[in-house]
Scaffold this motif. Sequence first.
Motif, mmCIF file in Angstrom:
data_model
loop_
_atom_site.group_PDB
_atom_site.id
_atom_site.type_symbol
_atom_site.label_atom_id
_atom_site.label_comp_id
_atom_site.label_asym_id
_atom_site.label_seq_id
_atom_site.Cartn_x
_atom_site.Cartn_y
_atom_site.Cartn_z
ATOM 1 N N GLY A 102 0.983 -1.345 0.168
ATOM 2 C CA GLY A 102 -0.068 0.434 0.013
ATOM 3 C C GLY A 102 0.767 0.848 0.007
ATOM 4 O O GLY A 102 1.651 1.394 -0.232
ATOM 5 N N GLU A 103 0.584 2.285 0.215
ATOM 6 C CA GLU A 103 1.233 3.656 0.284
ATOM 7 C C GLU A 103 2.404 3.682 2.148
ATOM 8 O O GLU A 103 2.371 3.375 3.207
ATOM 9 N N ILE A 104 3.526 3.676 1.406
ATOM 10 C CA ILE A 104 4.945 3.686 1.708
ATOM 11 C C ILE A 104 5.369 4.963 2.883
ATOM 12 O O ILE A 104 4.970 6.241 2.593
ATOM 13 N N TYR A 105 4.534 5.071 4.374
ATOM 14 C CA TYR A 105 4.555 5.856 5.515
ATOM 15 C C TYR A 105 6.246 6.449 6.108
ATOM 16 O O TYR A 105 6.647 7.667 6.006
ATOM 17 N N ALA A 106 7.013 5.456 5.890
ATOM 18 C CA ALA A 106 8.080 5.451 6.298
ATOM 19 C C ALA A 106 9.218 4.416 5.671
ATOM 20 O O ALA A 106 8.610 3.295 5.413
ATOM 21 N N ALA A 107 10.501 5.148 5.538
ATOM 22 C CA ALA A 107 11.440 3.728 5.593
ATOM 23 C C ALA A 107 12.958 4.197 6.755
ATOM 24 O O ALA A 107 13.695 5.038 6.630
ATOM 25 N N SER A 108 13.003 3.203 7.383
ATOM 26 C CA SER A 108 14.113 3.477 7.780
ATOM 27 C C SER A 108 15.566 2.699 7.519
ATOM 28 O O SER A 108 15.745 1.223 6.925
ATOM 29 N N CYS A 109 16.454 2.714 6.958
ATOM 30 C CA CYS A 109 17.880 1.927 6.339
ATOM 31 C C CYS A 109 19.132 1.797 6.942
ATOM 32 O O CYS A 109 19.402 3.419 7.651
ATOM 33 N N THR A 110 19.812 0.966 5.931
ATOM 34 C CA THR A 110 21.228 1.669 6.666
ATOM 35 C C THR A 110 21.750 1.477 5.312
ATOM 36 O O THR A 110 22.164 1.006 4.415
ATOM 37 N N ASN A 111 23.339 2.732 5.126
ATOM 38 C CA ASN A 111 24.429 1.561 4.308
ATOM 39 C C ASN A 111 25.471 1.551 5.858
ATOM 40 O O ASN A 111 26.265 2.631 5.350
ATOM 41 N N ASN A 112 26.104 0.728 5.676
ATOM 42 C CA ASN A 112 27.310 1.065 6.942
ATOM 43 C C ASN A 112 28.172 -0.053 6.055
ATOM 44 O O ASN A 112 28.035 -0.615 5.311
ATOM 45 N N GLY A 113 29.326 0.208 6.597
ATOM 46 C CA GLY A 113 30.707 -0.147 5.351
ATOM 47 C C GLY A 113 32.153 -0.292 6.714
ATOM 48 O O GLY A 113 31.864 0.469 8.031
ATOM 49 N N LYS A 114 33.289 -0.608 6.259
ATOM 50 C CA LYS A 114 34.221 -0.533 7.045
ATOM 51 C C LYS A 114 35.313 0.537 6.529
ATOM 52 O O LYS A 114 34.361 1.027 5.421
ATOM 53 N N PHE A 115 35.787 0.523 7.117
ATOM 54 C CA PHE A 115 36.409 2.306 6.465
ATOM 55 C C PHE A 115 37.691 2.469 5.847
ATOM 56 O O PHE A 115 38.315 1.041 5.902
ATOM 57 N N PRO A 116 37.186 2.434 4.136
ATOM 58 C CA PRO A 116 37.752 2.068 3.358
ATOM 59 C C PRO A 116 39.393 3.104 3.196
ATOM 60 O O PRO A 116 39.687 2.897 2.184
ATOM 61 N N GLY A 117 39.196 3.974 3.816
ATOM 62 C CA GLY A 117 41.074 4.477 3.861
ATOM 63 C C GLY A 117 41.227 5.127 2.959
ATOM 64 O O GLY A 117 40.306 5.327 1.805
ATOM 65 N N GLY A 118 42.502 5.512 2.206
ATOM 66 C CA GLY A 118 43.476 5.902 0.901
ATOM 67 C C GLY A 118 42.545 7.120 0.563
ATOM 68 O O GLY A 118 42.094 7.682 1.638
ATOM 69 N N TRP A 119 42.647 7.530 -0.223
ATOM 70 C CA TRP A 119 41.570 8.336 -0.842
ATOM 71 C C TRP A 119 40.166 9.620 -0.513
ATOM 72 O O TRP A 119 39.396 10.631 0.013
ATOM 73 N N PHE A 120 39.536 7.915 0.114
ATOM 74 C CA PHE A 120 37.739 8.065 0.944
ATOM 75 C C PHE A 120 37.896 8.874 1.731
ATOM 76 O O PHE A 120 37.440 9.381 2.479
ATOM 77 N N ALA A 121 39.410 9.602 2.753
ATOM 78 C CA ALA A 121 39.164 9.641 3.795
ATOM 79 C C ALA A 121 39.863 11.348 3.961
ATOM 80 O O ALA A 121 40.165 11.666 4.963
ATOM 81 N N ASP A 122 40.114 11.135 2.318
ATOM 82 C CA ASP A 122 40.138 12.748 2.549
ATOM 83 C C ASP A 122 39.539 13.129 2.078
ATOM 84 O O ASP A 122 39.156 13.189 0.634
ATOM 85 N N GLU A 123 38.520 14.387 2.142
ATOM 86 C CA GLU A 123 37.411 14.850 2.306
ATOM 87 C C GLU A 123 37.810 16.160 0.946
ATOM 88 O O GLU A 123 36.882 16.126 -0.448
ATOM 89 N N LYS A 124 39.001 16.463 0.367
ATOM 90 C CA LYS A 124 39.438 16.981 -0.714
ATOM 91 C C LYS A 124 39.141 16.213 -2.194
ATOM 92 O O LYS A 124 39.363 16.586 -2.850
ATOM 93 N N GLN A 125 39.105 14.752 -1.577
ATOM 94 C CA GLN A 125 39.751 14.220 -2.785
ATOM 95 C C GLN A 125 38.237 13.276 -2.796
ATOM 96 O O GLN A 125 37.689 13.515 -3.958
ATOM 97 N N ALA A 126 37.455 13.003 -1.953
ATOM 98 C CA ALA A 126 36.435 12.275 -1.487
ATOM 99 C C ALA A 126 35.288 13.129 -1.903
ATOM 100 O O ALA A 126 33.564 13.049 -2.398
ATOM 101 N N GLY A 127 35.128 14.112 -1.103
ATOM 102 C CA GLY A 127 34.318 15.347 -1.407
ATOM 103 C C GLY A 127 33.520 16.064 0.079
ATOM 104 O O GLY A 127 32.354 16.473 0.327
ATOM 105 N N GLY A 128 33.950 14.514 0.514
ATOM 106 C CA GLY A 128 32.870 14.801 2.441
ATOM 107 C C GLY A 128 33.421 13.279 3.000
ATOM 108 O O GLY A 128 34.702 12.476 2.068
ATOM 109 N N GLY A 129 33.083 12.742 3.921
ATOM 110 C CA GLY A 129 32.987 11.573 4.919
ATOM 111 C C GLY A 129 32.201 10.052 4.213
ATOM 112 O O GLY A 129 32.068 10.201 3.203
ATOM 113 N N ALA A 130 32.016 9.606 5.977
ATOM 114 C CA ALA A 130 31.231 8.332 5.485
ATOM 115 C C ALA A 130 29.623 8.976 4.687
ATOM 116 O O ALA A 130 29.212 8.803 3.801
ATOM 117 N N THR A 131 29.295 10.116 4.813
ATOM 118 C CA THR A 131 27.644 11.069 4.565
ATOM 119 C C THR A 131 27.577 10.678 2.901
ATOM 120 O O THR A 131 26.748 10.464 2.725
#
Lengths: 325, 328
Positions: free
Chosen positions: B141-170
């Motif tokens: 039926g109609e969807i009223y709410a959603a509760s979600c996750t996208n969890n991960g391990k720390f990827p390190g490398g350039w992912f850790a540098d917001e200058k290259q990744a544009g941000g962090g885990a979010t």
Amino acid sequence: MNVAIVGCGAMGQLHAQMASNCGLRIAVCADAVKARASALAKIHGAVAVADIDAALARKDVDIVALTSPTPTHAKLIVAAAKAGKAIFCEKPITRTVAEGRTALTAVQKAGVPLFVGHVVRYFQEFEALRLQAQSGVIGHVGFIKTFRGGMCPVGSAGWFRDFAKSGGAVLDLLIHDFDWIRYAFGDIERVFCQNLMRERPTIMDYAMVTLTLKSGVIAQTIGSWAHPEGFRVKAELCGTDGMLTYDSAEAPIAVMPRQHGKKSPNTIVPSSPVDKSPYQLEWEDFIAHIGGHAPARVTPEDALAALHIAECALKSAKTGAPVTV
Amino acid sequence: MMKIGVMSFAHMHAYSYAACLNDLPKATLPAVWDDDPKRGKAAAKRFDAAYFSDLHRFLYSGLDGVIVCSENVKHRKMVEAAAKAGLWILCEKPLAVTVADARAMIAACKKAGVGLGTAFPCRFAPTLIEVHDRVRAGELGEIYAASCTNNGKFPGGWFADEKQAGGGATMDHTVHVADALRWITGKEFVKVYCEKGRLLGRDTNSDDVGSVHMEMDGGTIVSHVASWNRAKSFPTWGDVTIELIGEKGVLHVDAFSQKLDVYCDKTMRHEWASWGGNADMGLVRDFVEAVRARHAPSVTGEDGLRAVEVTEAAYRSAETGKMVSVRA
């Protein structure tokens, strides 16, 4: 010591048994619905009354257990305090923080012990989570995720489903997690909340809350009164050196009653028995407190603080903005 | 035979996409470009392709399309160059680190007349396809709410540098779920609130966990955990989970939980072995087909943009402490 059970529904029945297990005598069972009072009184050899004020005033009562709907708590706490009784009150302490403050003032003035049943502090799995986190095994805890929920409860005359009375999943259900998170990890700085509180076509509530603690720790808690069946609790603590997870669905016992001649699906009823019920543990703590020992694990101020967080969450849900606690 | 090149192996998903290209009967991987010669040469050798250090020569080596797997912040430059060369493009998520970049990339591809796709493999996961189909058939039926996750391990490398990744885990872990929810419900995001922080001691100059609240049109409320909160010892990389609260029922999906538990004494580790569908293969096959048919991939640049709008709003919310509109 003699106990008066005020409100003889499911919680009244549970707490009467727990008090009895602790060696207390159930003297009076009071409920506006006399038949409910009589049924419980019969089990415990107590007197059944429909007049709650009279029950509170009885000389043969030492402890009053308030297991009636939330909106009745404030008036009953004040009356029981004035009558000089020790008070066990189911959570939430009252429906509003303002009521709670008035009730606490009356309790302090009367000098009577008050215990509020934030029972999650006594749940073995949550105490294990707290102690494991405290041991440092997962390093510094930075993020907490909890889920608690199942069907939308009904209650006497459907009071749970009247969200003005019960406060919905935030005030009645997630208040457990608010209290436990505050107990285990410290005070809350800020709350953001979204909830459903739907009345049509199906009555349901679903609440999603982010707590930002004064320490900076973030907690996301989900509470459901929207599931068609069952009840489940999940908790996950994430730290600098690891994680702790708990899921009630991984219970050691699963009972699958065979449905005869019915079309309804079979429901798996999980069971996780422990040495002593957490509800009995909270009664033991309360009794020790009455006996002049150290403060109980839950103080009235704790109960008021948890209610305050819930009130802030409901305000946030209404305004769509975070609320500073 | 569609000739698809890989532009940069900075993102680890490139290795999976390259393997898919080699496995697909209607595609080949003739050329690899990477601004890191060591990484590029090794990848070229592994996938039996030619390595190019010169971007221009790579782009004009006779390719039909490219898959861009550079650091997030370079997506725009890579996509614009490939579009100019007339190549079809599949770009790793997030499409861009800013809404402005994403818009510019879409405009460049439109101008060049090439198809642009965003790599959201969740759309090709059999688990989520079933969720999509059942929701669209009205089972909840109609969807009223959603509760979600996208969890991960720390990827390190350039992912850790917001200058290259544009941000962090979010930034890293909001777009998959944002896209999946748009696709499953057919609704768009209108408001976002976010609390985030570097709370788990990961070696990053950005956030390692975000708690995100969103509202979709029609009033559907959504909560999401975007995180690098999985312990190093956790048995798998992470998860994508969605709980949908509908009028007619509740649906919970743990999209990648089709797995075996492997307990190995040789490594003293407990790990998951997946036996579920290969979402990456579906994604790459769809792209190759789009290149061949000269139409846009199923998951477009606009889809990528919609998800970038959500992450940009999340960071704007965290900065201002307010719930913000997605369309600023």
